[in-house]
Write a protein that holds these residues in place. Sequence first.
Motif, short mmCIF file in Angstrom:
data_model
loop_
_atom_site.label_atom_id
_atom_site.label_comp_id
_atom_site.label_asym_id
_atom_site.label_seq_id
_atom_site.Cartn_x
_atom_site.Cartn_y
_atom_site.Cartn_z
N LEU A 50 -9.24 7.34 -1.26
CA LEU A 50 -8.86 5.83 -1.70
C LEU A 50 -9.97 5.30 -2.43
O LEU A 50 -10.20 5.98 -3.51
N ASP A 51 -10.42 4.04 -2.69
CA ASP A 51 -11.16 3.49 -3.44
C ASP A 51 -12.72 4.01 -3.20
O ASP A 51 -13.25 3.33 -2.36
N VAL B 234 -10.10 0.42 1.25
CA VAL B 234 -8.81 -0.10 1.00
C VAL B 234 -8.86 -0.97 0.45
O VAL B 234 -9.08 -2.22 0.72
N GLU C 265 -1.87 0.18 -3.37
CA GLU C 265 -1.47 1.51 -3.63
C GLU C 265 -2.20 2.19 -2.31
O GLU C 265 -1.76 2.95 -1.51
N ASP C 266 -3.76 1.77 -2.17
CA ASP C 266 -4.42 2.17 -1.07
C ASP C 266 -3.81 1.85 0.37
O ASP C 266 -3.68 2.64 1.32
N LYS D 187 -0.83 3.87 1.25
CA LYS D 187 -1.14 5.11 1.28
C LYS D 187 -1.90 5.34 2.65
O LYS D 187 -1.47 6.15 3.60
N ILE D 188 -2.76 4.59 3.12
CA ILE D 188 -3.44 4.48 4.51
C ILE D 188 -2.44 4.32 5.52
O ILE D 188 -2.80 5.20 6.77
#
Length: 176
Positions: free
Chosen positions: A11-12, A61, A65-66, A69-70
Motif C-alpha cells: 500500500l502506501d 491505507v 485505491e489502498d 485493495k485492503i
Amino acid sequence: MARPTLATVWLDGCSGCHMSFLDMDERLLDLAERVDLVYSPLVDIKVFPEHVDLCLVEGAVSSEEDLHKIRLVRERTGTLISLGDCAVTANVPGMRNPIGPGPILERAYVENVTRNPGIPLQMVPALLPTARPVHRVVPVDVYLPGCPPSADLIHGVLVDLLEGRTPDTTGARFGR
C-alpha cells in the motif's frame, strides 16, 4: 494436498518491508518449497486471488485505491499480517495527517514546480483525508512491527504460522 498460499501487498509505503522480505535470501527457496506465492508486487500477477492463506501487507491505507485493495485483500485472506510500522501505525505516511492532503498536494504539485504546475487528476490515486494503519480499516490477525522488520523476524513469523504456532512478533528470539 495443496500447499498454503502466500501473498504480499504494498500500500502506501517505501517498499522497505518487501526489501526485508527479499533479504531472507536462501530462506526464500525454503519458503518456496512450503508455500505458493500467488500475488505480490515482486511477481507479475495482476489480480488478487479468491482465497489466500497468508498475506503480508506493507504500508498505510492512504488513498481510495489502498482502501479498495485492503478491503478486497481482507475479504479473500485467511491470516492478514500487518508488515512494518506503516501498516501497524501509519508511520511515515501518517505524517501528513495534521496537514491534510490538500496542502500536501498543493505544495508538491503547484508550489514546488517550475513547469506545468497543477495537481494531477489522473495517475495519482485520490488521497483519503488521513493515512490510517491497516487495523483501522480491516481486522488484522498478526502485527509485525519494525521499520522495516528484519528478515529473520519475517521468516520466523511465517514459519510459525505455517507450523500452526502463535508467532512471536517481539523479535526476542532473533536478538532484537
